[in-house]
Design an enzyme around this catalytic site. Sequence first.
Site, PDB file in Angstrom:
ATOM      1  N   ASP A   1      42.407 -17.591  -0.198  1.00  0.00           N
ATOM      2  CA  ASP A   1      42.821 -18.781   0.539  1.00  0.00           C
ATOM      3  C   ASP A   1      43.889 -18.434   1.560  1.00  0.00           C
ATOM      4  O   ASP A   1      45.011 -18.081   1.203  1.00  0.00           O
ATOM      5  CB  ASP A   1      43.371 -19.826  -0.439  1.00  0.00           C
ATOM      6  CG  ASP A   1      42.264 -20.436  -1.284  1.00  0.00           C
ATOM      7  OD1 ASP A   1      41.315 -20.974  -0.707  1.00  0.00           O
ATOM      8  OD2 ASP A   1      42.349 -20.347  -2.530  1.00  0.00           O
TER       9      ASP A   1
ATOM     10  N   ASP B   1      35.223 -26.471  -4.129  1.00  0.00           N
ATOM     11  CA  ASP B   1      36.528 -25.810  -4.241  1.00  0.00           C
ATOM     12  C   ASP B   1      37.631 -26.809  -4.554  1.00  0.00           C
ATOM     13  O   ASP B   1      37.920 -27.698  -3.763  1.00  0.00           O
ATOM     14  CB  ASP B   1      36.815 -25.104  -2.902  1.00  0.00           C
ATOM     15  CG  ASP B   1      38.102 -24.296  -2.910  1.00  0.00           C
ATOM     16  OD1 ASP B   1      38.780 -24.246  -3.942  1.00  0.00           O
ATOM     17  OD2 ASP B   1      38.421 -23.717  -1.850  1.00  0.00           O
TER      18      ASP B   1
HETATM   19  C1  DX5 Z   1      43.000 -25.229  -2.219  1.00  0.00           C
HETATM   20  C2  DX5 Z   1      42.266 -23.915  -2.257  1.00  0.00           C
HETATM   21  C3  DX5 Z   1      41.575 -23.651  -3.551  1.00  0.00           C
HETATM   22  C4  DX5 Z   1      42.502 -23.557  -4.727  1.00  0.00           C
HETATM   23  C5  DX5 Z   1      41.742 -23.753  -6.015  1.00  0.00           C
HETATM   24  O1  DX5 Z   1      43.524 -25.422  -0.946  1.00  0.00           O
HETATM   25  O2  DX5 Z   1      41.289 -23.872  -1.252  1.00  0.00           O
HETATM   26  O3  DX5 Z   1      40.753 -22.499  -3.458  1.00  0.00           O
HETATM   27  O4  DX5 Z   1      43.170 -22.340  -4.781  1.00  0.00           O
HETATM   28  O5  DX5 Z   1      42.657 -23.793  -7.076  1.00  0.00           O
HETATM   29  P1  DX5 Z   1      42.485 -24.785  -8.314  1.00  0.00           P
HETATM   30  O6  DX5 Z   1      41.246 -24.367  -9.033  1.00  0.00           O
HETATM   31  O7  DX5 Z   1      43.725 -24.604  -9.090  1.00  0.00           O
HETATM   32  O8  DX5 Z   1      42.338 -26.190  -7.748  1.00  0.00           O
HETATM   33 ZN    ZN Z   2      39.720 -22.201  -1.204  1.00  0.00          ZN
END
Ligand code: DX5
Ligand code: ZN
Length: 217
Positions: free
Chosen positions: A35, A175
Amino acid sequence: MKKIIAPSLLSADLAFLYRDIEMINESEADWYHIDIMDSSFVSNISFGSLFTKYVKKYANKPMDVHLMILHPERYIKEFKAAGADHLHIHYEACIHLNKTIFSIKEYGMKVGVAINPHTPVYLLQDLIQEIDFVLLMSVNPGFSGQKFIKQTYQKLEDTKDLILKKDSSALIEVDGGINLENASLLFKNGADILVVGTTIFSNYNPKKIIHRMKNNI
Ligand code: DX5
Ligand code: ZN
């Protein structure tokens, strides 16, 4: 339906990054999800291409890079050089989205278009045949550990309909806020790829969580 699991390194313990990379290498996970945040498109700052390059050095699985940045076209070459295999750009962050999609393909990467929770799926109708992935954000981007937005199930249906109608081969990636319970529902309802951060990395046995998610148990 592919049932791909992409752990998000945003939730890894960065002081033990190599350990967490090795864990993913040895697990049943399929991809690395990275990310990238710029403090403008989203309010957080996370990693850049240098981080991506060092993960690539030790990773033995494809690198799925999610750009949460404004004007991502400026960084396509840089992320290719850092080892990205897939590059996701946000619909909301691109003025010349069609041009940016083709530019990513010219660099030999697979391309995904991500949409925020407020962005309707029909806006992808004129580009869905050109892309490899639709990335449905099931939280507002910027942070890990947020609550899953249930409206995503409807968006999943809308995306499947659009893919069918347009005869597209795009895969659907979801996601944010994914846990064991909604993971199995999302796969059942047609998601191909799930990005998972907190649920994997906050558990004392992350490999087992990945195993359970992939096998719906
Ligand atoms: C949010 C990101 C995600 C996040 C997912 O902006 O794009 O990829 O890291 O993390 P969790 O599973 O904790 O929501
Ligand atoms: Zn992401």
